[in-house]
Design an enzyme around this catalytic site. Structure first.
Site, PDB file in Angstrom:
ATOM      1  N   MET A 199     -15.319   0.301 -15.241  1.00  0.00           N
ATOM      2  CA  MET A 199     -16.570   0.273 -15.394  1.00  0.00           C
ATOM      3  C   MET A 199     -17.307  -1.274 -14.020  1.00  0.00           C
ATOM      4  O   MET A 199     -16.262  -2.259 -13.863  1.00  0.00           O
ATOM      5  CB  MET A 199     -17.745  -0.715 -16.523  1.00  0.00           C
ATOM      6  CG  MET A 199     -18.148   0.087 -17.521  1.00  0.00           C
ATOM      7  SD  MET A 199     -17.841  -0.995 -19.139  1.00  0.00           S
ATOM      8  CE  MET A 199     -20.192  -1.389 -18.425  1.00  0.00           C
ATOM      9  N   ASP A 257     -14.416  -3.636  -9.725  1.00  0.00           N
ATOM     10  CA  ASP A 257     -13.763  -4.739  -9.082  1.00  0.00           C
ATOM     11  C   ASP A 257     -12.842  -3.989  -9.043  1.00  0.00           C
ATOM     12  O   ASP A 257     -12.208  -2.959  -9.377  1.00  0.00           O
ATOM     13  CB  ASP A 257     -12.927  -5.623 -10.587  1.00  0.00           C
ATOM     14  CG  ASP A 257     -11.864  -6.233 -10.389  1.00  0.00           C
ATOM     15  OD1 ASP A 257     -11.884  -6.670  -9.109  1.00  0.00           O
ATOM     16  OD2 ASP A 257     -11.196  -7.038 -11.538  1.00  0.00           O
ATOM     17  N   SER A 301     -10.076  -0.262 -15.681  1.00  0.00           N
ATOM     18  CA  SER A 301     -10.665  -0.798 -16.951  1.00  0.00           C
ATOM     19  C   SER A 301     -11.349   0.187 -17.780  1.00  0.00           C
ATOM     20  O   SER A 301     -10.204   0.488 -18.749  1.00  0.00           O
ATOM     21  CB  SER A 301     -11.836  -1.293 -15.958  1.00  0.00           C
ATOM     22  OG  SER A 301     -12.384  -1.799 -17.548  1.00  0.00           O
ATOM     23  N   THR A 302     -12.195   0.814 -18.342  1.00  0.00           N
ATOM     24  CA  THR A 302     -13.102   1.532 -19.121  1.00  0.00           C
ATOM     25  C   THR A 302     -12.006   3.138 -18.681  1.00  0.00           C
ATOM     26  O   THR A 302     -12.136   3.504 -17.817  1.00  0.00           O
ATOM     27  CB  THR A 302     -14.056   1.427 -19.498  1.00  0.00           C
ATOM     28  OG1 THR A 302     -14.117   0.015 -19.842  1.00  0.00           O
ATOM     29  CG2 THR A 302     -14.470   2.275 -20.602  1.00  0.00           C
ATOM     30  N   HIS A 309      -7.804  -4.177 -17.043  1.00  0.00           N
ATOM     31  CA  HIS A 309      -9.015  -5.321 -17.700  1.00  0.00           C
ATOM     32  C   HIS A 309      -8.723  -5.216 -19.637  1.00  0.00           C
ATOM     33  O   HIS A 309      -9.254  -3.954 -19.859  1.00  0.00           O
ATOM     34  CB  HIS A 309     -10.551  -4.834 -17.593  1.00  0.00           C
ATOM     35  CG  HIS A 309     -10.811  -5.349 -15.825  1.00  0.00           C
ATOM     36  ND1 HIS A 309     -12.106  -4.206 -15.544  1.00  0.00           N
ATOM     37  CD2 HIS A 309      -9.681  -6.193 -15.011  1.00  0.00           C
ATOM     38  CE1 HIS A 309     -11.849  -4.934 -13.953  1.00  0.00           C
ATOM     39  NE2 HIS A 309     -11.085  -6.135 -14.205  1.00  0.00           N
TER      40      HIS A 309
END
Length: 383
Positions: free
Chosen positions: A322, A325, A201-202, A228
């Site tokens: 973050m 998930d 993600s991030t 993401h």
């Protein structure tokens, strides 16, 4: 309660006002100054030392990408890019994330964008994350673009940024030699017996660049990736990864048959799942089902789809991001016989959230920095 200083950079006085007002709605943030171009931004970062910067991309005198590069080289500071929701904006945003931007917020196109208020929640959330990020640890060894000459005469040929954004080739990094992949086992038409699945993600585009570009040609397994990211941006991410990798990287489409030596990025707005379609053959399925863990695509959805595929040697990776998930999906896969489970170590994560959650569930066989993940995957898949 601590207050964080934010520098707002945009060439539109109207947008500077709108963005400043949005940020000021959170009492933890103070807009310490604004800048109308990248050159002013670099000077203000040096002088004011803000805790975070919001940066537009298209600006006169010095654009946001060049300003970002200068900031990360001279005075590393968390930067959130404000990106237009267009194909061009998506391409430039991927470059920004590779150059060290912490994250981005989609900015509606148009000179007067009153609907920018719609992104207030995302902007404030990402600013809260940004001010806690230590970006200085990434500035000493910036990720460089490694362009490889792969003959692909298609209309979707790998995108290369137009001047002034073109990266100059850099000396190759010294990395541990990866095991040689046997050519006989690497044919794209060969049966699939192993699978690599990556969730991030991030900070993911930078991490994926590091990992995917280091996987050797003729890799005897497909790689499936959930990052993401909104629609449009995932296509640009896939094109960018394809341009720096010996793998063939593409945005996944419903019904695609997995091929060894190829990587598939889940499209923004869709869950991606893998299912058996015949002996040694596996197919991608896309779904518009509700978001999971606040995301679509979701890493957990991808990982859970691999649970029935016990005949495959499954190699699972969770990198920077973050939240949590993918952690439960990794745990389930570990219990179901996954051969390799890798979590990116805290030292190279932009945000040590998703990998931390997996480590806390005690389902990780390897905790590795970004630069060692590809080597470990290659060793595991080849042997």
């Amino acid at each position: 309660m601590r207050t964080y200083d934010v520098l707002v950079v945009d060439d539109s006085i109207f947008m500077r006002k709108i963005i400043s007002d949005l940020i000021a709605e959170d009492p933890q943030f103070r807009v310490v100054a604004t800048a109308k171009n990248g050159r002013e931004a670099v000077e203000m970062v040096k002088k004011l030392k803000p805790n975070a910067v919001t940066m537009d991309i298209e600006m006169p005198e010095m654009n946001g990408l060049d300003a970002l590069k200068a900031i990360m080289t001279e005075h590393p500071t968390p930067v959130i890019m404000l990106s237009s929701l267009t194909q061009e904006g998506a391409r430039e945003t991927i470059v920004a994330l590779e150059r060290g931007a912490v994250d981005f917020v989609g900015k509606p196109s148009g000179s007067i964008s009153l609907d920018l208020h719609k992104v207030k929640t995302a902007l404030l959330e990402k600013l809260h994350m940004a001010v806690t990020t230590n970006v200085s640890k990434f500035s000493a060894n910036p990720l460089r673009t490694r362009l490889l000459n792969k003959p692909k005469a298609t209309e979707n040929a790998p995108w290369k940024p137009k001047p002034p954004f073109t990266e100059k080739p850099a000396p190759p990094k010294v990395v541990p030699a990866a095991p040689t992949v046997p050519l006989a086992a690497s044919s794209a038409s060969a049966q699939v017996t192993q699978l690599v699945a990556i969730g991030t993600s991030t900070g993911g585009p930078r991490a994926l660049h590091q990992v995917i570009s280091a996987i050797p040609a003729h890799f005897p397994a497909p790689v499936v990736i959930v990052q993401h990211m909104p629609p449009n941006f995932t296509k640009s991410l896939a094109q960018r990864l394809d341009s720096v990798s010996e793998l063939h990287v593409m945005e996944a489409e419903d019904g695609m048959i997995l091929q060894n030596g190829s990587a598939y990025v889940a499209p923004g707005g869709y869950h991606m799942m893998i299912a058996r379609s015949g002996p040694g053959a596996y197919r991608i399925y896309l779904s518009k089902e509700d978001p999971r863990n606040g995301h679509r695509p979701s890493v957990d959805v991808l990982f859970e789809s691999l649970l029935p595929l016990k005949e495959l040697k499954r190699h699972i990776v969770l990198m920077t991001g973050m939240g949590a998930d993918g952690a439960r999906g990794m745990l389930a896969l570990k219990k179901a016989g996954a051969v390799t489970t890798i979590a990116e170590s805290e030292e190279t994560c932009i945000v040590y959230g998703m990998p931390r959650a997996a480590v806390e569930l005690q389902c990780v066989t390897h905790i590795l920095p970004q630069q060692e993940i590809a080597h470990q995957l290659t060793r595991a898949v080849v042997t």
